[in-house]
Design an enzyme around this catalytic site. Structure first.
Site, short mmCIF file in Angstrom:
data_model
loop_
_atom_site.label_atom_id
_atom_site.label_comp_id
_atom_site.label_asym_id
_atom_site.label_seq_id
_atom_site.Cartn_x
_atom_site.Cartn_y
_atom_site.Cartn_z
CE LYS A 41 0.01 -3.20 -2.22
NZ LYS A 41 0.58 -4.48 -1.83
CD GLU A 57 -3.82 2.79 -5.90
OE1 GLU A 57 -4.08 2.20 -4.84
OE2 GLU A 57 -2.67 3.02 -6.28
CG HIS A 61 6.07 -0.33 -10.13
ND1 HIS A 61 5.49 0.91 -10.20
CD2 HIS A 61 5.71 -1.00 -11.27
CE1 HIS A 61 4.79 1.00 -11.32
NE2 HIS A 61 4.90 -0.14 -11.99
NE ARG A 84 8.56 -5.79 4.10
CZ ARG A 84 9.08 -4.81 3.41
NH1 ARG A 84 10.08 -4.10 3.94
NH2 ARG A 84 8.66 -4.49 2.21
#
Length: 486
Positions: free
Chosen positions: A114, A198, A233, A290
């Site tokens: 990330k 973040e 999440h 994927r």
């Protein structure tokens, strides 16, 4: 051609069916726990790979590649989970001249980090959520960065996914312990303790864009999926199209998604994920390299078989579908049916399936990895099946989903079927105003309501057991005699 399917459950069956329709021979692998699984029973060729723990079976990279060579397989399909996003596994396949049905290892490695993908996105002027593009070295550095961007913030694992290694921070006092716990969890799950910060988007919507990219630079997007209904999440219900995305915005985020793919040199099926804030701004979040669990709803509204396209791309075929060919027809949603008990904080519910009846009828599709008398193991993700529903309108789709959930019977274990019946009645779901925090808020009320509804039953049960115990102490049980029943 021959493909070895290196996965289990419903995705193994899904790939197996796609291979049969393409006229490709397919073989599957199985662990000790899965020896009688539907994907093993349906396959013409099945190979034992090891004991139940995934580390001793479905995650054995070298053994899987060697098996592929031994049985004459030209390619390996990893499904999702396990080795699907492992660049080392993709590289190993290439070294052994086995086609990996997924993107090239370099793009997978870039997008799997990330931090690296955020850094590249900034270079390519792709909008990202404010935060760091380098791993946080220590607590002091993290606190300094938080002072600059302000609370609330998210701690996220660079190599992470599925909510692992993720923490929400609302105060300075919370940061030290959450930072250390997130690092430990990231190291445990991904072998990489790197954590970045973040800015937390308040009341966000999670929107993702499905893309297909071939090895010749042809790229298309196939609309968006709304994935905001999540617990811890993790997605539980998805729908397409999203109520907050119109044609203009669909084109805008679709083109950004293709820009992300171009940035990474991507060449397979994939999903670019975005967060949308309350003001309607979209930020690039990450890319899943994927096929997604929720891919069927895109298939339902576009009529395009994503698994077949992914396989054809891996074998070097050019995309025959053009962007102008993509038309969104109707509405679709997917409920992920888990072997979990929602009233016990979604605790896994392994055990034997004593009775199974799948729903059917117009607009209903069930991608399942179970059967009657199948023993659901505790060793893997508890996903049992996916209920996929299509309708000409969103309202018709919801009504069909209600009907299908009423028809769906799985006895012997706890499942999330009753939970979805409640979700479909939620006001926030019906009007489309839900966000990624809606389910966690609802769960508090759901558990409290269930505890109150269960109270009369529990009191009656308690009284019954007390009376029974008293009777047994006064009238001890006698040996059975046929005369007692006359």
């Amino acid at each position: 051609m021959k493909i070895l399917i290196a996965n289990r459950g419903e995705i193994a069956l899904r790939v197996l069916r796609a291979c049969k329709e393409l006229g490709i021979k397919a073989a599957v692998i199985f662990s000790q726990a899965d020896r009688l699984s539907p994907h093993v029973l349906m396959a013409e060729e099945a190979h034992y790979i090891g004991p139940a723990p995934a580390s001793l079976s479905y995650l054995k990279k070298e053994e899987i590649v060697e098996l592929a060579k031994k049985i004459g397989a030209d390619a390996i399909h990893p499904g999702y989970g396990f080795l699907a996003e492992n660049p080392e596994f993709a590289s190993l396949c290439r070294e052994k001249r086995i086609i990996f049905i997924g993107p090239n290892p370099a793009s997978m490695k870039l997008l799997g980090s990330k931090i690296e993908s955020r850094r590249e996105a900034i270079k390519n002027q792709i909008p990202i959520i404010p935060g760091t593009v380098e791993p946080i070295k220590n607590i002091e550095e993290g606190l300094k960065i938080i002072e600059e961007i302000g609370f609330p913030v998210l701690l996220k694992a660079s190599a992470g996914g599925g909510g692992k290694g993720m923490r929400t921070i609302n105060t300075k006092e919370e940061f030290p312990s959450h930072f250390e716990n997130a690092q430990r969890e990231a190291l445990s799950y991904f072998g990489d303790p790197s954590i970045y910060i973040e800015k937390a988007i308040e009341e966000p919507k999670h929107i993702e864009v499905q893309i297909l990219c071939d090895q010749f630079g042809n790229r298309i997007y196939l609309g968006e999926r709304e994935c905001s209904l999540q617990r811890r999440h993790q997605k539980i219900l998805e729908e397409t199209p999203s109520l907050v995305v119109d044609e203009e915005k669909r084109r805008e985020i679709g083109e950004i998604a293709l820009k992300v793919a171009e940035m990474a040199g991507y060449d397979s099926a994939g999903t670019v994920e975005f967060l949308r804030d309350r003001e309607g701004n979209f930020y690039f979040l990450e890319m899943n390299t994927r096929i997604q669990v929720e891919h069927p709803i895109t298939e339902m509204v576009t009529g395009i078989d994503l698994l077949k396209e992914q396989i054809k791309i891996a074998f070097g075929e050019k995309l025959k579908i053009k962007q102008e060919d993509i038309k969104i027809k109707g509405h679709s949603l997917e409920c992920r049916i888990y072997a979990e008990d929602p009233l016990k904080n979604f605790a896994p519910s392994p055990g034997k399936i004593l009775f199974l009846e799948n729903p059917s009828g117009p607009g209903i599709r069930v991608d399942s990895g179970i059967r009657e008398n199948f023993i659901v193991p505790l060793d893997y993700d508890p996903l049992l099946s996916k209920l996929i529903v299509w309708g000409s309108t969103r309202e018709e789709t919801i009504q069909r989903a209600r009907r299908a959930l009423d028809e769906y019977k799985i006895e012997g274990i706890s499942t999330t079927i009753p939970f979805f019946k409640e979700i479909l009645e939620l006001k926030e779901f019906r009007d489309g105003t839900y966000n990624t925090g809606t389910i966690d808020k609802f769960l508090k009320e759901y558990r409290h309501k269930s505890e109150i509804e269960d109270l009369p039953f529990l009191l009656a049960l308690s009284s019954f057991l007390y009376i029974k115990e008293r009777e047994e102490s006064i009238f001890p049980e006698q040996p059975l005699s046929p005369w007692r029943w006359k």
